[in-house]
Design an enzyme around this catalytic site. Structure first.
Site, short mmCIF file in Angstrom:
data_model
loop_
_atom_site.label_atom_id
_atom_site.label_comp_id
_atom_site.label_asym_id
_atom_site.label_seq_id
_atom_site.Cartn_x
_atom_site.Cartn_y
_atom_site.Cartn_z
CB SER A 65 75.85 41.72 52.00
OG SER A 65 74.42 41.71 51.32
N GLY A 312 72.66 48.03 41.57
CA GLY A 312 73.90 49.11 40.57
C GLY A 312 74.62 49.20 41.73
#
Length: 474
Positions: A65, A312
């Site tokens: 993000s 992950g």
């Protein structure tokens, strides 16, 4: 920054990274600091336990993000060129934009998309489309499957959907695919030579993969999914680069929109606008937000920040205009966010001398818990709040819309579809801390672990806020 100070930062960061990764099963970590014209990058551990490839200073990783600040920069570039107006409805430029609630999309302004105040209820909507028409397919799917959480501008809720719609808006206005636009208008002028937008590009150079803990062996195992679908590109699904590249982007925002190369990427006015408060929920767990940036207050110092989860892995970019400093980091296990917070607070307090006040100083004992009990929902997420042993207890459940959504979300989350129950203790009415945490844990970035409830009417809260994301009472 003098050489001695730089050496001290490098040694301290290296020591913290090695100790944390060793004791918390984080395979690898890479971190960079740019301060007053000097720069260091430190790498530790393994980029991929399946191959044993080391984490290097120039190892690539998914931005996650953090991409949202790049997407916002692209939008403001078009504002600078007179091709977009922040206060015009999105449908003026994107007539196909609609939501499941008739007429709801018509009220959303361009500003709402990049300021996380749009109310689009699509946070876990993962259509698995690929290629040039991926964002077009995403926007088309919103019309039948995604509604609204609130009226535009009424609340603040971290919005993947808003950024993806902004990405499609960019495509329509410029006539270029989002990934091509990102490469031409951000990567090239900023000076991000090792950044790309696909697994096909990443495989040509050293790139880290995310890891989750194997609950049987408690050893890290590589993710089964490298990136989210192409539909999530503008929100952070696909862009990949290095610490040096992120530092260059951060320095561009530090320098009023001028890249390290001297190229002007964004006007000084738009760069400043991104850093100004556009919405403030006035709640300690949700910092004020600008456009693209989240504005973390640490005492009198504001840290412009955005973190990025990938399958992950977790990245972080922080810009401190008052101290001429940029900090970027990536760890290939979700637990690395604790290390990023630890290093950020060390840089602030020990290196810069910033006083970090306690965010939570005391807990109220006699808080009425009844207004917060109930079921809260957002896109494919259900949170049941009850009272157990005098504390709030939350049960969070993922409710997939279809098999494709379930597959993508499950792989993104490392196989988990529901979280164990979590108890919360009151700080004050409407604000709660997860039980068992020391209060100082919330002074830094991890204030996002606090949960708040908002808009109490007739003895019931309408919204729950966790991690900056709203769910609405069912």
């Amino acid at each position: 920054m003098n050489d001695n100070a730089l050496h001290t930062v490098e040694a301290q960061v290296r020591e913290q990274a090695a100790a944390y990764c060793e004791s918390n099963n984080v395979p690898g970590f890479v971190v960079g600091v740019h301060h007053a014209g000097e720069q260091i990058i430190v790498a530790h551990g393994t980029a991929n336990v399946a191959t044993g490839a080391p984490m290097l200073r120039d190892t690539g990783f998914l931005f996650g993000s953090v991409t949202k600040v790049l997407t916002t920069t692209l939008v403001l570039q078009l504002v600078d060129r007179g091709l977009l107006d922040l206060d015009s409805p999105v449908v003026k430029y994107l007539p196909d934009f609609a939501l499941a609630v008739p007429g709801a999309a018509d009220k959303i302004l361009v500003r709402h998309l990049i300021g996380h105040t749009n109310g689009i209820d699509a946070d876990l909507y993962f259509p698995d489309d690929k290629g040039r028409d991926a964002l077009k397919a995403y926007v088309k799917g919103l019309a039948s499957g995604c509604g609204t959480l609130f009226e535009p501008g009424e609340q603040l809720s971290y919005s993947n959907g808003g950024m993806i719609v902004a990405g499609r808006l960019l495509e329509v206005v410029t006539g270029m695919p989002f990934h091509d636009l990102l490469a031409r208008e951000i990567y090239a002028p900023v000076g991000m030579p090792d950044s790309g937008t696909s697994a096909e590009q990443a495989i040509l150079r050293s790139t880290a993969v995310g890891h989750f803990l194997d609950l049987e062996t408690m050893a890290p195992k590589p993710t089964n999914m490298f990136t989210l679908p192409d539909t999530w590109g503008p929100a952070g699904g696909t862009p990949i680069g290095t610490i040096a590249d992120l530092l260059a982007f951060g320095r561009t925002h530090l320098a009023g929109g001028v890249a390290p190369s001297g190229t002007r990427v964004l006007s000084a006015e738009s760069t400043a606008l991104m850093q100004q408060v556009s919405y403030d929920m006035d709640s300690p767990n949700t910092p004020p937000i600008g456009l693209g940036w989240v504005l973390y207050p640490f005492g009198d110092t504001t840290v412009l920040a955005m973190s990025g989860a990938s399958p992950g892995g977790v990245s972080l970019l922080c810009v401190l205009p008052e101290h001429d400093l940029v900090f970027a980091a990536y760890g290939n296990n979700p637990g690395a966010i604790m290390l990023q917070d630890q290093i950020l607070q060390w840089l602030l307090s020990e290196h810069l001398g910033v006083q970090i006040p306690k965010l939570v100083t005391e807990m109220e004992q006699d808080v009425d818990l009844a207004p917060y009990v109930g079921t809260y929902r957002s896109n494919q997420l259900r949170i049941d709040v009850s009272i157990v042993d005098g504390q709030l207890e939350e049960r969070m459940t993922y409710e997939p819309a279809d098999e494709s959504q379930e597959r993508i979300f499950t792989e993104f989350a490392g196989g988990m579809t529901s979280a164990p129950p979590q108890r919360y203790v009151p700080i004050r009415p409407g604000l709660f801390a997860p039980a068992g945490y020391p209060l100082e844990a919330f002074d830094g970035y991890l204030r996002l672990l606090l949960v708040s409830f908002h808009d109490v009417r007739d003895g019931q809260a309408r919204f729950r806020n966790g991690g900056g994301r709203l769910t609405r009472r069912a």
